[in-house]
Design a protein around this motif. Structure first.
Motif, mmCIF file in Angstrom:
data_model
loop_
_atom_site.group_PDB
_atom_site.id
_atom_site.type_symbol
_atom_site.label_atom_id
_atom_site.label_comp_id
_atom_site.label_asym_id
_atom_site.label_seq_id
_atom_site.Cartn_x
_atom_site.Cartn_y
_atom_site.Cartn_z
ATOM 1 N N PRO A 60 0.812 -1.228 0.000
ATOM 2 C CA PRO A 60 0.000 0.000 0.000
ATOM 3 C C PRO A 60 0.841 1.272 0.000
ATOM 4 C CG PRO A 60 -0.963 -1.618 1.469
ATOM 5 C CD PRO A 60 0.361 -2.189 1.021
ATOM 6 N N SER A 61 1.949 1.251 0.717
ATOM 7 C CA SER A 61 2.789 2.451 0.784
ATOM 8 C C SER A 61 3.446 2.781 -0.551
ATOM 9 C CB SER A 61 3.877 2.264 1.850
ATOM 10 O OG SER A 61 4.719 1.167 1.522
ATOM 11 N N GLU A 62 3.402 1.851 -1.494
ATOM 12 C CA GLU A 62 4.018 2.079 -2.800
ATOM 13 C C GLU A 62 3.060 2.711 -3.798
ATOM 14 O OE1 GLU A 62 7.337 -1.525 -2.861
ATOM 15 O OE2 GLU A 62 5.253 -1.975 -3.434
ATOM 16 N N VAL A 63 1.798 2.857 -3.434
ATOM 17 C CA VAL A 63 0.787 3.418 -4.335
ATOM 18 C C VAL A 63 0.693 4.926 -4.110
ATOM 19 C CG1 VAL A 63 -1.638 3.382 -5.013
ATOM 20 C CG2 VAL A 63 -0.496 1.248 -4.333
ATOM 21 N N VAL A 64 1.099 5.690 -5.102
ATOM 22 C CA VAL A 64 1.035 7.157 -5.055
ATOM 23 C C VAL A 64 -0.053 7.595 -6.033
ATOM 24 C CG1 VAL A 64 2.278 9.310 -5.486
ATOM 25 C CG2 VAL A 64 3.484 7.333 -4.501
ATOM 26 N N PHE A 65 -1.150 8.123 -5.510
ATOM 27 C CA PHE A 65 -2.258 8.503 -6.370
ATOM 28 C C PHE A 65 -1.939 9.768 -7.167
ATOM 29 C CE2 PHE A 65 -4.768 6.026 -3.184
ATOM 30 C CZ PHE A 65 -5.188 5.041 -4.085
ATOM 31 N N THR A 66 -2.375 9.760 -8.436
ATOM 32 C CA THR A 66 -2.170 10.892 -9.337
ATOM 33 C C THR A 66 -3.483 11.180 -10.066
ATOM 34 O OG1 THR A 66 -1.569 9.524 -11.253
ATOM 35 C CG2 THR A 66 0.208 10.125 -9.728
ATOM 36 N N THR A 70 -0.758 10.131 -17.418
ATOM 37 C CA THR A 70 0.165 11.157 -17.887
ATOM 38 C C THR A 70 0.926 11.794 -16.732
ATOM 39 O OG1 THR A 70 -1.146 11.636 -19.863
ATOM 40 C CG2 THR A 70 0.338 13.369 -19.087
ATOM 41 N N GLU A 71 0.224 12.139 -15.672
ATOM 42 C CA GLU A 71 0.920 12.722 -14.523
ATOM 43 C C GLU A 71 1.878 11.712 -13.901
ATOM 44 O OE1 GLU A 71 0.302 14.523 -10.036
ATOM 45 O OE2 GLU A 71 -1.485 14.044 -11.213
ATOM 46 N N ALA A 72 1.455 10.462 -13.811
ATOM 47 C CA ALA A 72 2.312 9.435 -13.219
ATOM 48 C C ALA A 72 3.584 9.244 -14.044
ATOM 49 C CB ALA A 72 1.552 8.116 -13.107
ATOM 50 N N ASP A 73 3.454 9.228 -15.378
ATOM 51 C CA ASP A 73 4.639 9.109 -16.223
ATOM 52 C C ASP A 73 5.563 10.310 -16.042
ATOM 53 O OD1 ASP A 73 4.097 6.641 -17.374
ATOM 54 O OD2 ASP A 73 3.114 7.473 -19.140
ATOM 55 N N ASN A 74 4.982 11.505 -15.992
ATOM 56 C CA ASN A 74 5.789 12.711 -15.795
ATOM 57 C C ASN A 74 6.519 12.685 -14.467
ATOM 58 O OD1 ASN A 74 5.406 15.418 -17.706
ATOM 59 N ND2 ASN A 74 3.865 13.842 -18.067
ATOM 60 N N SER A 212 -3.595 3.531 -14.742
ATOM 61 C CA SER A 212 -4.639 4.525 -14.929
ATOM 62 C C SER A 212 -6.009 3.885 -14.783
ATOM 63 C CB SER A 212 -4.509 5.163 -16.314
ATOM 64 O OG SER A 212 -5.494 6.144 -16.527
ATOM 65 N N ALA A 213 -6.937 4.592 -14.141
ATOM 66 C CA ALA A 213 -8.253 4.024 -13.840
ATOM 67 C C ALA A 213 -9.121 3.825 -15.066
ATOM 68 C CB ALA A 213 -8.982 4.919 -12.834
ATOM 69 N N HIS A 214 -9.127 4.794 -15.992
ATOM 70 C CA HIS A 214 -10.123 4.737 -17.064
ATOM 71 C C HIS A 214 -9.815 3.686 -18.126
ATOM 72 C CE1 HIS A 214 -8.255 7.093 -20.506
ATOM 73 N NE2 HIS A 214 -7.413 7.366 -19.537
ATOM 74 N N LYS A 215 -8.647 3.051 -18.043
ATOM 75 C CA LYS A 215 -8.358 1.959 -18.969
ATOM 76 C C LYS A 215 -8.913 0.625 -18.475
ATOM 77 C CE LYS A 215 -5.638 4.741 -21.390
ATOM 78 N NZ LYS A 215 -5.966 5.283 -22.696
ATOM 79 N N GLY A 223 -5.369 7.976 -11.333
ATOM 80 C CA GLY A 223 -4.360 6.983 -11.669
ATOM 81 C C GLY A 223 -3.391 6.857 -10.522
ATOM 82 N N ALA A 224 -2.286 6.182 -10.766
ATOM 83 C CA ALA A 224 -1.304 6.025 -9.706
ATOM 84 C C ALA A 224 0.072 5.755 -10.289
ATOM 85 C CB ALA A 224 -1.694 4.891 -8.764
ATOM 86 N N LEU A 225 1.078 6.182 -9.575
ATOM 87 C CA LEU A 225 2.446 5.760 -9.821
ATOM 88 C C LEU A 225 2.818 4.825 -8.685
ATOM 89 C CD1 LEU A 225 5.115 5.972 -11.403
ATOM 90 C CD2 LEU A 225 5.777 7.801 -9.818
ATOM 91 N N LEU A 226 3.115 3.578 -9.024
ATOM 92 C CA LEU A 226 3.624 2.650 -8.025
ATOM 93 C C LEU A 226 5.130 2.875 -7.918
ATOM 94 C CD1 LEU A 226 0.816 1.505 -8.521
ATOM 95 C CD2 LEU A 226 1.783 -0.789 -8.380
#
Length: 402
Positions: A60-66, A70-74, A212-215, A223-226
């Protein structure tokens, strides 16, 4: 009613995700507030974080919500580059030549604004990135930073898990193992892979992974950056540091809850759905080839297989046609699809993915991406096949090829 064959761009919101979003949005509450409503919203966020982590083989600590992929990739590319530049003076990025523009454009920004260097990993005709090519790219050019005399000059390696245009699946674990041995952070954009392929963050060996959620049938805008707990990232924006001090902003509790519900459902039904979509994809491709219109399949494709190619991806090349003409004519006939990445739609130039794979520009211009998802049926394929001969005839006339 249109036949929707563009699930790689976005897939319809699942009923379960819609219900979860409505329920939570009616409750309100800022997850950072300390009163009752705030604590309740925080509980929803953290429960959802645990569900998402569990579905993706992460902590859980590895999930960073975005706000999305696109934001997660950036954040992955720019944030890691800044951290590695500061710590070891690394200025080089090693990047797959078929990446989504959410990776390519941040890379280009770093080149133009900060003097970064790029080593491109060129794919083969199927779209695969070679492990040997990655090893060659990591020839040790020493970084100039004091105290980092044995560090590579590479800030980050980024290779997407599955391509958004031609559906090629990369050997992510093998590539990540090379990166880890070299001591270089490895990022993979798994936006297209999640829900269609087994995706396990821990087992992959990646340091950073975009989702990403919408996919997967969740809402747009989440979405999220793990990011592994030892991943070093410099924030792109400041103003609260709500997510591990690397991402600021009030968390969207309703969107996050819907994301978790959609992802959990998509992963639970993945094996059965992958078999169904593989069969439907093969049916579509087989019928398109049987029309004797000179159509070919780009990327790797073996009927019945979904290891080298996403189960729901069919990417066709139609000679003598412009992709945009095909798209508009199909749309007029009630079939919605794409020429490639939706983020580049309307730009009259051939796909950078196909060019990187070695296709000539004239051939690459006649590309059609048909992507299937959880609402796809035989009727959608029937509508496409019924419309295709007339559409190709008209598109060829328009281009002067007929």
């Amino acid at each position: 009613m249109s036949a929707y064959l563009d699930h790689a761009a976005t897939t319809p919101l699942r009923a379960s995700a819609r219900a979860a979003w409505v329920e939570q949005s009616q409750r309100g509450g800022n997850p950072s507030s300390l009163h009752t409503s705030g604590r309740a919203a925080r509980a929803v966020v953290e429960e959802s974080r645990e569900e998402i982590a569990g579905a993706l083989g992460a902590r859980p600590s590895e999930v960073v919500f975005t706000s999305g992929g696109t934001e997660a990739d950036n954040l992955a590319i720019k944030g890691t580059y800044a951290a590695r530049l500061a710590s070891v003076g690394a200025r080089r990025l090693v990047v797959g030549g078929t990446e989504h523009h959410a990776v390519l454009d941040p890379v280009e920004h770093l080149v133009q604004s900060q003097g970064a260097d790029v080593t491109w990993l060129e794919p083969d005709r199927c779209g695969h990135i070679s492990v040997d090519d990655l090893k060659s790219a990591l020839v040790a050019t020493l970084a100039p930073a004091v105290g980092a005399t044995d560090a590579l000059d590479v800030a980050i390696i980024s290779v997407m898990w599955a391509n958004n245009e031609v559906g090629t699946v990369q050997p992510v674990a093998d590539l990540a193992a090379v990166a880890r041995e070299a001591g270089v952070p490895f990022h993979t954009d798994a936006v297209q892979a999640v829900g269609q392929l087994p995706v396990d963050f821990a087992a992959s060996g990646a340091d950073l992974m975009t989702v990403s959620a919408h996919k997967v049938g969740g809402p747009v805008g989440v979405g999220a950056l793990l990011a592994r707990r030892d991943a070093r990232l410099v924030p792109l924006a400041h103003g609260g540091g709500q997510e591990r001090q690397v991402r600021s902003g009030t968390l969207d509790a309703a969107g996050i809850r819907a994301f978790a519900v959609a992802l959990t459902e998509a992963v639970a039904e993945r094996d059965v759905e992958a078999k169904r979509l593989t069969a439907l994809r093969d049916h579509l491709i087989g019928r398109a080839l049987a029309l004797d219109l000179g159509i070919s399949v780009s990327g790797c494709w073996t009927a019945g297989e979904a290891t080298d190619r996403l189960p729901g991806n069919a990417h066709l090349l139609v000679p003598g046609c412009e992709g945009d003409s095909l798209l508009y004519l199909l749309d007029a006939a009630g079939v919605e699809c794409s020429t490639g990445s939706a983020c580049q739609a309307g730009v009259p130039q051939p796909s950078h993915v196909l060019l990187a794979m070695g296709y000539p520009e004239a051939e690459a211009r006649g590309a059609l991406r048909l992507s299937l998802g959880h609402t796809s049926t035989d009727a959608d394929v029937d509508a496409f096949i019924a419309a295709l001969p007339r559409v190709v005839e008209r598109a060829r006339r328009a281009s002067g090829a007929a």
